[in-house]
Design an enzyme around this catalytic site. Sequence first.
Site, PDB file in Angstrom:
ATOM      1  N   VAL A 183     -37.711 -35.815  20.726  1.00 15.26           N
ATOM      2  CA  VAL A 183     -36.473 -35.950  21.495  1.00 15.26           C
ATOM      3  C   VAL A 183     -36.759 -35.316  22.848  1.00 15.26           C
ATOM      4  O   VAL A 183     -37.280 -34.202  22.908  1.00 15.26           O
ATOM      5  CB  VAL A 183     -35.305 -35.240  20.786  1.00 15.26           C
ATOM      6  CG1 VAL A 183     -34.043 -35.354  21.619  1.00 15.26           C
ATOM      7  CG2 VAL A 183     -35.084 -35.837  19.406  1.00 15.26           C
ATOM      8  N   PHE A 184     -36.463 -36.036  23.907  1.00  9.36           N
ATOM      9  CA  PHE A 184     -36.880 -35.506  25.212  1.00  9.36           C
ATOM     10  C   PHE A 184     -35.743 -35.496  26.223  1.00  9.36           C
ATOM     11  O   PHE A 184     -34.676 -36.074  26.010  1.00  9.36           O
ATOM     12  CB  PHE A 184     -38.087 -36.267  25.743  1.00  9.36           C
ATOM     13  CG  PHE A 184     -37.817 -37.665  26.239  1.00  9.36           C
ATOM     14  CD1 PHE A 184     -37.714 -38.724  25.353  1.00  9.36           C
ATOM     15  CD2 PHE A 184     -37.692 -37.916  27.599  1.00  9.36           C
ATOM     16  CE1 PHE A 184     -37.482 -40.009  25.825  1.00  9.36           C
ATOM     17  CE2 PHE A 184     -37.471 -39.198  28.078  1.00  9.36           C
ATOM     18  CZ  PHE A 184     -37.359 -40.249  27.182  1.00  9.36           C
ATOM     19  N   VAL A 193     -29.583 -41.326  21.748  1.00  7.35           N
ATOM     20  CA  VAL A 193     -30.539 -40.227  21.579  1.00  7.35           C
ATOM     21  C   VAL A 193     -31.760 -40.542  22.433  1.00  7.35           C
ATOM     22  O   VAL A 193     -32.307 -41.643  22.367  1.00  7.35           O
ATOM     23  CB  VAL A 193     -30.954 -40.077  20.105  1.00  7.35           C
ATOM     24  CG1 VAL A 193     -32.030 -39.009  19.950  1.00  7.35           C
ATOM     25  CG2 VAL A 193     -29.738 -39.732  19.252  1.00  7.35           C
ATOM     26  N   LYS A 194     -32.168 -39.577  23.249  1.00  4.76           N
ATOM     27  CA  LYS A 194     -33.341 -39.790  24.096  1.00  4.76           C
ATOM     28  C   LYS A 194     -34.571 -39.490  23.235  1.00  4.76           C
ATOM     29  O   LYS A 194     -35.215 -38.453  23.369  1.00  4.76           O
ATOM     30  CB  LYS A 194     -33.254 -38.872  25.323  1.00  4.76           C
ATOM     31  CG  LYS A 194     -33.534 -39.581  26.644  1.00  4.76           C
ATOM     32  CD  LYS A 194     -33.267 -38.688  27.831  1.00  4.76           C
ATOM     33  CE  LYS A 194     -34.084 -39.115  29.024  1.00  4.76           C
ATOM     34  NZ  LYS A 194     -33.545 -40.284  29.747  1.00  4.76           N
ATOM     35  N   CYS A 195     -34.860 -40.434  22.336  1.00  8.21           N
ATOM     36  CA  CYS A 195     -35.953 -40.271  21.377  1.00  8.21           C
ATOM     37  C   CYS A 195     -37.148 -41.097  21.855  1.00  8.21           C
ATOM     38  O   CYS A 195     -36.983 -42.250  22.267  1.00  8.21           O
ATOM     39  CB  CYS A 195     -35.492 -40.752  19.998  1.00  8.21           C
ATOM     40  SG  CYS A 195     -36.773 -40.622  18.738  1.00  8.21           S
TER      41      CYS A 195
END
Length: 304
Positions: free
Chosen positions: A34-35, A152-154
Site C-alpha cells: 500500500v503506497f 486503496v492505493k495498492c
Amino acid sequence: MPTAPFMYLDGAIVPYADAKVHAFTGVVKYGCGVFEGLRGYRSADGDLLVFRLAEHAERLRFGAKVMRYDHVHKAVEIEDAVLFMLRANELREDVHIRVIAYLGGDDPLHQTGPVGLVAGALPRPSAGPGGGMHVTISSWFRIADAALPPRVKCTGNYVNNRVAEIEAFQDGYDGVLMLTAQGKVSEGSGACLFIVRAGRLVTPDVASDILESITRDTVLHLAEEITGHPAAERTVDRTELFAADEAFWCGSGMEIRPILSIDRVPVGDGRAGPVTRAMQERYFAIVRGEDSAFAHWLTPVWGA
Ligand SMILES: *Cc1c(COP(=O)(O)O)cnc(C)c1O
C-alpha cells in the site's frame, strides 16, 4: 532524476542501494504493497513543506486495513518516517515522496504479515501552472470496486493503470482517462478529473471506482471560493467531456494540470480555462505556504 541518496527502511535510514527486500516477499509475489505519493515544496523562506502529510498517513492506514495487514503502522510512525528520510537527505528543494507499507515474508497468498515500511524521495520540481495535456479515453476499463479496491492505493492495482497508460502513450497521447465497467467516467492513471460546465466544477463521485484523491479533496475545499458554487460530485457521462468548457487533472504528482483535448477533440477552446487557471494559482500558493489559512495542511521539515 535519481532518488535521493538515503531511504527509510523498517526503522532505519539506509543508502538507496541497500533499501532491499527479498525477491520472494509478499509485495513481489502478490503485488501487495500500500503506497502513498506526496510532495514537499520549498517555501519562500527556504523550508521544505510537506503537503497534507497527515491525510496521506491516514489513507495509508486505511489501505493497510482493507488489505487486512496484521500490523497497521501508527500515523505518527508514517509521518516520522517521511520526515526522518527528508532530513537525512538534507532536502530543501521540491520533492516527490513515496511511502510503501509492504507485505514482507515468503508465505502463502493469504499471509497478512510481516508488514514493512519504506520511504524515499525524488527531487522533482513542481510543474507549476504550465503545460496542458492531450489525453485519450482508454480501451481498458478502470478496475471495479467489487473486484480490486480502486480506493486503496495498492501496488497490485497499478497493473490496470499501467496497461492504460502504455496504450495511450504508444498511441501518441500524454495522458489517459478511464471509464468504469458501466461506461461512466472514472479517473486517470494517477490523477482524478474535474470538468467545468457553465462555470461549475463537476467530478466523478467516490463510487465511480476512483482513488479518493487528497488533491481532489483540496479542490473540493476551494471550489466555492473560486466558482461561487460547491463542486458537484456525481456520475459523469463520456459525452459530457465534449460538452465541458474546461477539464483538469488533480493529484499529488500531477498537481493541477489542464487537459486541452480528449481523443483529439479540444476541450472548450483548447486552452487552459479561467477556472483551471484560478485553481492552479490558489493551489500553488497554498502548497508553498503563501496562505496562512491553510498552514494546517503543511508540515515544515526544518522549521519549528
Ligand atoms: C494517487 C492517485 C490519485 C491522486 O491522489 P492524490 O491523493 O491526490 O495524490 C488519483 N488516482 C489514482 C489512480 C492515484 O493512484
